[in-house]
Design a protein around this motif. Structure first.
Motif, PDB file in Angstrom:
ATOM      1  N   LEU A 244       0.842  -1.206   0.000  1.00 16.67           N
ATOM      2  CA  LEU A 244       0.000   0.000   0.000  1.00 16.67           C
ATOM      3  C   LEU A 244       0.875   1.253   0.000  1.00 16.67           C
ATOM      4  O   LEU A 244       0.623   2.208  -0.743  1.00 16.67           O
ATOM      5  CB  LEU A 244      -0.912   0.000   1.230  1.00 16.67           C
ATOM      6  CG  LEU A 244      -2.088  -0.981   1.172  1.00 16.67           C
ATOM      7  CD1 LEU A 244      -2.673  -1.219   2.564  1.00 16.67           C
ATOM      8  CD2 LEU A 244      -3.171  -0.471   0.227  1.00 16.67           C
ATOM      9  N   GLU A 245       1.910   1.240   0.835  1.00 17.63           N
ATOM     10  CA  GLU A 245       2.809   2.411   0.925  1.00 17.63           C
ATOM     11  C   GLU A 245       3.477   2.695  -0.414  1.00 17.63           C
ATOM     12  O   GLU A 245       3.666   3.840  -0.804  1.00 17.63           O
ATOM     13  CB  GLU A 245       3.881   2.162   2.001  1.00 17.63           C
ATOM     14  CG  GLU A 245       3.355   2.298   3.406  1.00 17.63           C
ATOM     15  CD  GLU A 245       4.349   1.802   4.466  1.00 17.63           C
ATOM     16  OE1 GLU A 245       4.166   2.152   5.630  1.00 17.63           O
ATOM     17  OE2 GLU A 245       5.294   1.048   4.129  1.00 17.63           O
ATOM     18  N   GLN A 246       3.836   1.613  -1.119  1.00 14.10           N
ATOM     19  CA  GLN A 246       4.603   1.792  -2.361  1.00 14.10           C
ATOM     20  C   GLN A 246       3.742   1.854  -3.616  1.00 14.10           C
ATOM     21  O   GLN A 246       4.264   1.891  -4.728  1.00 14.10           O
ATOM     22  CB  GLN A 246       5.633   0.658  -2.478  1.00 14.10           C
ATOM     23  CG  GLN A 246       6.634   0.687  -1.331  1.00 14.10           C
ATOM     24  CD  GLN A 246       7.658  -0.439  -1.411  1.00 14.10           C
ATOM     25  OE1 GLN A 246       7.555  -1.333  -2.253  1.00 14.10           O
ATOM     26  NE2 GLN A 246       8.643  -0.387  -0.519  1.00 14.10           N
ATOM     27  N   GLY A 247       2.422   1.815  -3.443  1.00 18.07           N
ATOM     28  CA  GLY A 247       1.519   1.893  -4.600  1.00 18.07           C
ATOM     29  C   GLY A 247       1.514   0.625  -5.445  1.00 18.07           C
ATOM     30  O   GLY A 247       1.100   0.655  -6.596  1.00 18.07           O
ATOM     31  N   VAL A 248       1.956  -0.485  -4.863  1.00 21.42           N
ATOM     32  CA  VAL A 248       1.901  -1.775  -5.579  1.00 21.42           C
ATOM     33  C   VAL A 248       0.434  -2.146  -5.824  1.00 21.42           C
ATOM     34  O   VAL A 248       0.084  -2.706  -6.860  1.00 21.42           O
ATOM     35  CB  VAL A 248       2.627  -2.875  -4.765  1.00 21.42           C
ATOM     36  CG1 VAL A 248       2.446  -4.246  -5.383  1.00 21.42           C
ATOM     37  CG2 VAL A 248       4.102  -2.532  -4.618  1.00 21.42           C
TER      38      VAL A 248
END
Ligand code: 8YV
Length: 317
Positions: A244-248
Protein backbone atom coordinates in the motif's frame (compact mmCIF):
# COMPACT_ATOMS: atom_id res chain seq x y z
CA UNK A 1 -33.85 -26.16 48.63
CA UNK A 2 -32.77 -23.60 46.01
CA UNK A 3 -32.06 -25.16 42.62
CA UNK A 4 -28.33 -25.56 41.95
CA UNK A 5 -27.44 -24.19 38.54
CA UNK A 6 -24.74 -25.89 36.50
CA UNK A 7 -21.56 -23.95 35.81
CA UNK A 8 -20.63 -22.51 32.43
CA UNK A 9 -17.50 -20.71 31.24
CA UNK A 10 -17.82 -17.71 28.89
CA UNK A 11 -14.79 -16.68 26.85
CA UNK A 12 -16.43 -14.02 24.66
CA UNK A 13 -18.79 -11.08 24.86
CA UNK A 14 -22.02 -12.98 24.23
CA UNK A 15 -24.92 -11.22 22.47
CA UNK A 16 -27.36 -9.73 25.06
CA UNK A 17 -30.20 -12.22 24.51
CA UNK A 18 -27.83 -15.18 24.83
CA UNK A 19 -26.24 -13.64 27.91
CA UNK A 20 -29.67 -13.39 29.56
CA UNK A 21 -30.51 -17.01 28.82
CA UNK A 22 -27.13 -18.23 30.04
CA UNK A 23 -27.35 -16.25 33.24
CA UNK A 24 -30.85 -17.53 33.95
CA UNK A 25 -29.89 -21.19 33.57
CA UNK A 26 -26.21 -21.36 34.56
CA UNK A 27 -23.67 -20.06 37.03
CA UNK A 28 -21.61 -18.16 34.48
CA UNK A 29 -17.88 -17.49 34.86
CA UNK A 30 -16.33 -14.90 32.57
CA UNK A 31 -12.91 -16.26 31.55
CA UNK A 32 -12.01 -13.63 28.92
CA UNK A 33 -9.13 -12.50 31.13
CA UNK A 34 -8.12 -16.01 32.22
CA UNK A 35 -9.22 -18.69 34.64
CA UNK A 36 -7.18 -17.63 37.69
CA UNK A 37 -10.22 -16.18 39.48
CA UNK A 38 -12.42 -19.24 38.82
CA UNK A 39 -12.67 -21.67 41.79
CA UNK A 40 -10.83 -24.92 41.08
CA UNK A 41 -13.94 -27.08 41.72
CA UNK A 42 -15.70 -25.17 38.93
CA UNK A 43 -12.81 -25.81 36.51
CA UNK A 44 -12.75 -29.47 37.51
CA UNK A 45 -16.44 -30.10 36.81
CA UNK A 46 -17.48 -27.59 34.15
CA UNK A 47 -18.86 -29.21 30.96
CA UNK A 48 -19.75 -26.26 28.76
CA UNK A 49 -17.85 -23.26 27.40
CA UNK A 50 -19.17 -20.47 25.20
CA UNK A 51 -16.39 -19.03 23.03
CA UNK A 52 -16.19 -16.49 20.19
CA UNK A 53 -14.36 -16.08 16.91
CA UNK A 54 -11.59 -14.23 18.74
CA UNK A 55 -11.20 -16.75 21.58
CA UNK A 56 -8.10 -18.83 21.97
CA UNK A 57 -8.96 -22.23 23.44
CA UNK A 58 -5.70 -24.16 23.38
CA UNK A 59 -4.46 -27.45 24.73
CA UNK A 60 -3.23 -25.85 27.95
CA UNK A 61 -6.70 -24.47 28.74
CA UNK A 62 -8.51 -27.68 27.76
CA UNK A 63 -6.22 -29.72 30.01
CA UNK A 64 -7.33 -27.61 32.97
CA UNK A 65 -10.96 -28.50 32.24
CA UNK A 66 -11.14 -32.31 32.52
CA UNK A 67 -14.97 -32.52 32.24
CA UNK A 68 -15.33 -30.07 29.34
CA UNK A 69 -17.62 -31.67 26.71
CA UNK A 70 -18.96 -28.78 24.62
CA UNK A 71 -17.45 -25.58 23.25
CA UNK A 72 -20.22 -23.59 21.59
CA UNK A 73 -18.70 -20.85 19.46
CA UNK A 74 -20.52 -17.58 18.75
CA UNK A 75 -19.15 -17.25 15.23
CA UNK A 76 -18.65 -19.24 12.05
CA UNK A 77 -14.84 -19.15 12.38
CA UNK A 78 -13.24 -21.25 15.11
CA UNK A 79 -9.56 -20.99 14.21
CA UNK A 80 -8.63 -20.16 17.83
CA UNK A 81 -9.85 -23.54 19.07
CA UNK A 82 -7.38 -26.44 19.02
CA UNK A 83 -9.55 -29.02 17.22
CA UNK A 84 -6.99 -31.83 17.43
CA UNK A 85 -6.98 -31.52 21.18
CA UNK A 86 -10.80 -31.21 21.29
CA UNK A 87 -11.12 -34.36 19.18
CA UNK A 88 -8.64 -36.30 21.31
CA UNK A 89 -10.46 -35.33 24.49
CA UNK A 90 -13.98 -35.94 23.15
CA UNK A 91 -14.97 -32.28 23.31
CA UNK A 92 -17.63 -31.26 20.76
CA UNK A 93 -17.26 -27.87 19.05
CA UNK A 94 -20.19 -26.08 17.43
CA UNK A 95 -20.22 -22.86 15.39
CA UNK A 96 -22.81 -20.54 13.82
CA UNK A 97 -22.74 -21.00 10.02
CA UNK A 98 -25.37 -19.60 7.59
CA UNK A 99 -27.08 -17.17 9.97
CA UNK A 100 -24.37 -14.54 9.45
CA UNK A 101 -23.43 -15.05 5.78
CA UNK A 102 -25.69 -12.33 4.35
CA UNK A 103 -24.63 -9.82 7.00
CA UNK A 104 -20.92 -10.33 6.31
CA UNK A 105 -21.59 -10.11 2.55
CA UNK A 106 -23.40 -6.79 3.09
CA UNK A 107 -20.40 -5.47 4.98
CA UNK A 108 -18.10 -6.62 2.19
CA UNK A 109 -20.05 -4.54 -0.33
CA UNK A 110 -20.05 -1.59 2.09
CA UNK A 111 -16.25 -1.86 2.39
CA UNK A 112 -15.84 -2.03 -1.39
CA UNK A 113 -17.97 1.07 -1.94
CA UNK A 114 -16.37 2.95 0.97
CA UNK A 115 -12.95 2.26 -0.49
CA UNK A 116 -13.70 3.02 -4.13
CA UNK A 117 -15.78 6.15 -3.42
CA UNK A 118 -13.55 7.19 -0.46
CA UNK A 119 -16.58 7.61 1.81
CA UNK A 120 -14.80 7.98 5.20
CA UNK A 121 -12.57 10.71 3.73
CA UNK A 122 -15.50 12.40 2.00
CA UNK A 123 -17.40 12.43 5.29
CA UNK A 124 -14.39 13.99 7.07
CA UNK A 125 -14.16 16.53 4.22
CA UNK A 126 -17.67 17.79 4.98
CA UNK A 127 -17.26 17.81 8.77
CA UNK A 128 -13.95 19.68 8.73
CA UNK A 129 -15.34 22.47 6.55
CA UNK A 130 -13.01 21.65 3.67
CA UNK A 131 -15.89 21.38 1.18
CA UNK A 132 -16.74 25.00 1.91
CA UNK A 133 -13.15 26.24 1.93
CA UNK A 134 -11.61 24.09 -0.82
CA UNK A 135 -14.51 23.18 -3.13
CA UNK A 136 -15.53 19.82 -4.57
CA UNK A 137 -14.04 16.55 -3.28
CA UNK A 138 -11.61 14.85 -5.73
CA UNK A 139 -13.01 12.35 -8.22
CA UNK A 140 -13.04 8.75 -7.05
CA UNK A 141 -13.23 5.33 -8.68
CA UNK A 142 -16.23 3.35 -9.95
CA UNK A 143 -17.02 -0.04 -8.46
CA UNK A 144 -19.81 -1.26 -10.75
CA UNK A 145 -18.84 -2.93 -14.05
CA UNK A 146 -15.39 -3.80 -12.67
CA UNK A 147 -13.99 -7.28 -11.84
CA UNK A 148 -14.25 -9.11 -8.55
CA UNK A 149 -12.02 -12.07 -7.64
CA UNK A 150 -13.34 -14.13 -4.74
CA UNK A 151 -10.83 -16.16 -2.77
CA UNK A 152 -12.88 -19.03 -1.31
CA UNK A 153 -16.42 -19.51 -2.56
CA UNK A 154 -18.11 -20.88 0.55
CA UNK A 155 -21.34 -19.70 2.14
CA UNK A 156 -20.20 -16.09 2.58
CA UNK A 157 -18.49 -15.98 -0.83
CA UNK A 158 -21.73 -17.07 -2.53
CA UNK A 159 -23.71 -14.35 -0.75
CA UNK A 160 -21.14 -11.82 -1.96
CA UNK A 161 -21.51 -13.09 -5.54
CA UNK A 162 -25.31 -12.57 -5.35
CA UNK A 163 -24.81 -8.95 -4.32
CA UNK A 164 -22.02 -8.13 -6.78
CA UNK A 165 -24.10 -9.39 -9.70
CA UNK A 166 -26.40 -6.41 -9.03
CA UNK A 167 -23.38 -4.15 -9.64
CA UNK A 168 -22.83 -5.72 -13.09
CA UNK A 169 -19.44 -6.97 -12.01
CA UNK A 170 -17.51 -9.67 -13.81
CA UNK A 171 -16.87 -12.29 -11.13
CA UNK A 172 -14.32 -15.09 -10.88
CA UNK A 173 -13.14 -17.19 -7.96
CA UNK A 174 -10.37 -19.45 -6.77
CA UNK A 175 -11.14 -22.29 -4.39
CA UNK A 176 -12.61 -25.76 -3.89
CA UNK A 177 -16.29 -25.02 -4.39
CA UNK A 178 -18.20 -24.42 -7.58
CA UNK A 179 -20.89 -21.99 -8.59
CA UNK A 180 -22.77 -21.93 -11.89
CA UNK A 181 -22.05 -18.77 -13.84
CA UNK A 182 -18.92 -17.87 -11.87
CA UNK A 183 -15.61 -18.47 -13.59
CA UNK A 184 -13.08 -20.61 -11.70
CA UNK A 185 -9.46 -19.43 -12.00
CA UNK A 186 -6.75 -22.11 -12.05
CA UNK A 187 -4.55 -20.25 -9.56
CA UNK A 188 -4.67 -17.51 -6.97
CA UNK A 189 -2.12 -15.45 -8.93
CA UNK A 190 -4.32 -15.57 -12.04
CA UNK A 191 -7.34 -14.55 -9.97
CA UNK A 192 -5.38 -11.61 -8.51
CA UNK A 193 -4.22 -10.54 -11.98
CA UNK A 194 -7.86 -10.67 -13.22
CA UNK A 195 -9.39 -8.78 -10.28
CA UNK A 196 -9.99 -5.10 -9.58
CA UNK A 197 -11.23 -6.23 -6.15
CA UNK A 198 -9.68 -9.29 -4.57
CA UNK A 199 -12.04 -10.44 -1.83
CA UNK A 200 -10.75 -12.78 0.86
CA UNK A 201 -13.38 -15.16 2.28
CA UNK A 202 -11.47 -18.30 3.26
CA UNK A 203 -11.37 -19.62 6.85
CA UNK A 204 -8.38 -18.81 9.06
CA UNK A 205 -6.97 -22.35 8.90
CA UNK A 206 -3.19 -22.89 9.26
CA UNK A 207 -2.93 -23.79 5.54
CA UNK A 208 -4.36 -20.35 4.67
CA UNK A 209 -1.84 -18.40 6.77
CA UNK A 210 -0.36 -15.52 4.70
CA UNK A 211 -2.10 -16.87 1.59
CA UNK A 212 -2.25 -13.27 0.36
CA UNK A 213 1.46 -12.49 0.17
CA UNK A 214 3.71 -10.04 -1.70
CA UNK A 215 3.41 -12.05 -4.95
CA UNK A 216 -0.38 -12.04 -4.90
CA UNK A 217 -0.40 -8.29 -4.19
CA UNK A 218 2.04 -7.72 -7.05
CA UNK A 219 -0.34 -9.64 -9.35
CA UNK A 220 -3.32 -7.59 -8.09
CA UNK A 221 -1.45 -4.53 -9.28
CA UNK A 222 -1.64 -0.73 -8.99
CA UNK A 223 -5.37 -0.52 -9.85
CA UNK A 224 -6.35 -3.44 -7.62
CA UNK A 225 -7.93 -3.31 -4.17
CA UNK A 226 -7.87 -5.98 -1.45
CA UNK A 227 -10.92 -6.65 0.72
CA UNK A 228 -10.57 -8.90 3.79
CA UNK A 229 -13.68 -9.90 5.74
CA UNK A 230 -12.29 -13.33 6.74
CA UNK A 231 -9.36 -13.50 9.14
CA UNK A 232 -6.26 -11.32 9.53
CA UNK A 233 -4.02 -14.39 9.48
CA UNK A 234 -4.86 -15.03 5.81
CA UNK A 235 -3.05 -11.85 4.72
CA UNK A 236 0.65 -11.12 5.21
CA UNK A 237 0.00 -7.76 6.86
CA UNK A 238 3.58 -6.54 6.62
CA UNK A 239 3.62 -7.28 2.87
CA UNK A 240 0.22 -5.59 2.49
CA UNK A 241 1.32 -2.47 4.35
CA UNK A 242 4.45 -2.17 2.20
CA UNK A 243 2.42 -2.78 -0.99
CA UNK A 244 0.00 0.00 0.00
CA UNK A 245 2.81 2.41 0.93
CA UNK A 246 4.60 1.79 -2.36
CA UNK A 247 1.52 1.89 -4.60
CA UNK A 248 1.90 -1.78 -5.58
CA UNK A 249 -1.90 -1.97 -5.06
CA UNK A 250 -4.45 0.87 -4.98
CA UNK A 251 -6.08 0.21 -1.63
CA UNK A 252 -7.40 -2.15 1.02
CA UNK A 253 -10.67 -2.50 2.92
CA UNK A 254 -10.08 -4.52 6.05
CA UNK A 255 -12.49 -5.75 8.73
CA UNK A 256 -9.94 -8.15 10.24
CA UNK A 257 -6.30 -7.89 11.28
CA UNK A 258 -3.40 -10.10 12.27
CA UNK A 259 -3.18 -8.93 15.90
CA UNK A 260 -6.71 -7.76 16.76
CA UNK A 261 -7.55 -5.37 18.31
CA UNK A 262 -4.08 -3.95 17.58
CA UNK A 263 -3.82 -2.37 14.13
CA UNK A 264 -0.47 -1.30 12.72
CA UNK A 265 0.29 2.42 12.89
CA UNK A 266 1.53 2.40 9.29
CA UNK A 267 -1.81 0.99 8.06
CA UNK A 268 -3.72 3.59 10.08
CA UNK A 269 -1.74 6.42 8.50
CA UNK A 270 -2.80 5.43 4.95
CA UNK A 271 -6.14 7.25 5.15
CA UNK A 272 -6.35 7.90 1.40
CA UNK A 273 -6.16 4.21 0.46
CA UNK A 274 -7.47 2.15 3.34
CA UNK A 275 -10.81 1.69 5.08
CA UNK A 276 -10.34 -0.06 8.42
CA UNK A 277 -13.16 -1.56 10.49
CA UNK A 278 -13.07 -3.13 13.99
CA UNK A 279 -14.16 -6.68 12.99
CA UNK A 280 -17.86 -5.91 12.63
CA UNK A 281 -18.85 -8.25 9.78
CA UNK A 282 -21.63 -9.96 11.70
CA UNK A 283 -22.12 -7.23 14.29
CA UNK A 284 -25.75 -6.19 13.90
CA UNK A 285 -28.27 -6.71 16.69
CA UNK A 286 -30.37 -9.00 14.46
CA UNK A 287 -27.54 -11.26 13.30
CA UNK A 288 -25.89 -11.48 16.70
CA UNK A 289 -29.28 -12.48 18.11
CA UNK A 290 -29.55 -15.23 15.47
CA UNK A 291 -26.01 -16.40 16.28
CA UNK A 292 -26.86 -16.40 20.00
CA UNK A 293 -30.04 -18.40 19.32
CA UNK A 294 -28.03 -21.05 17.49
CA UNK A 295 -25.49 -21.25 20.30
CA UNK A 296 -28.35 -21.67 22.74
CA UNK A 297 -30.00 -24.36 20.59
CA UNK A 298 -26.72 -26.30 20.58
CA UNK A 299 -26.42 -26.03 24.37
CA UNK A 300 -30.02 -27.22 24.79
CA UNK A 301 -29.38 -30.15 22.44
CA UNK A 302 -26.29 -31.09 24.45
CA UNK A 303 -28.17 -30.92 27.74
CA UNK A 304 -31.01 -33.10 26.45
CA UNK A 305 -28.70 -35.63 24.78
CA UNK A 306 -29.93 -34.77 21.26
CA UNK A 307 -27.64 -34.40 18.22
CA UNK A 308 -25.88 -31.04 18.10
CA UNK A 309 -27.21 -28.74 15.38
CA UNK A 310 -23.98 -27.36 14.00
CA UNK A 311 -21.06 -29.54 15.03
CA UNK A 312 -17.99 -28.31 13.11
CA UNK A 313 -17.24 -30.54 10.06
CA UNK A 314 -13.79 -31.63 11.31
CA UNK A 315 -15.41 -33.37 14.29
CA UNK A 316 -18.18 -35.15 12.37
CA UNK A 317 -18.14 -38.93 11.94
C1 8YV B 1 -17.49 -12.46 15.24
C2 8YV B 1 -16.58 -13.88 13.32
O1 8YV B 1 -16.64 -11.36 15.30
O2 8YV B 1 -18.20 -15.50 12.84
C3 8YV B 1 -17.01 -15.24 12.91
O3 8YV B 1 -16.15 -16.06 12.61
O4 8YV B 1 -15.46 -13.54 13.20
C4 8YV B 1 -17.57 -12.91 13.84
O5 8YV B 1 -18.84 -13.18 13.47
C5 8YV B 1 -17.10 -13.28 16.38
O6 8YV B 1 -17.10 -14.64 16.17
C6 8YV B 1 -17.98 -12.92 17.56
O7 8YV B 1 -17.74 -13.71 18.64
Amino acid sequence: MPEVKPNLLIKTKAPPSLQQKLQAQFNCFDIRKGIDQVPSEVLEHCEIMVAGGESRVDQELMHKLPKLRLISNVGVGYDGIDLNCAKARGIAVTNTPDVLSGEVADLCVALMLSLSRRLPEADAYVRSGRWESEGPFPLTCRMSKTRAGIVGLGRIGREIVKRLKAFDMEIAFYGHHDEPGVQRMPSLLELAAFADYLIVCVPGRPENKNLIDAKVLQALGPNGRLINIARGSVVDEEALTTALEQGVIAGAGLDVFAQEPKVGERLCKLTDRTVLLPHVGSATAQTRQAMGDLVWANIEAYLSGKPLLTLVPELKG
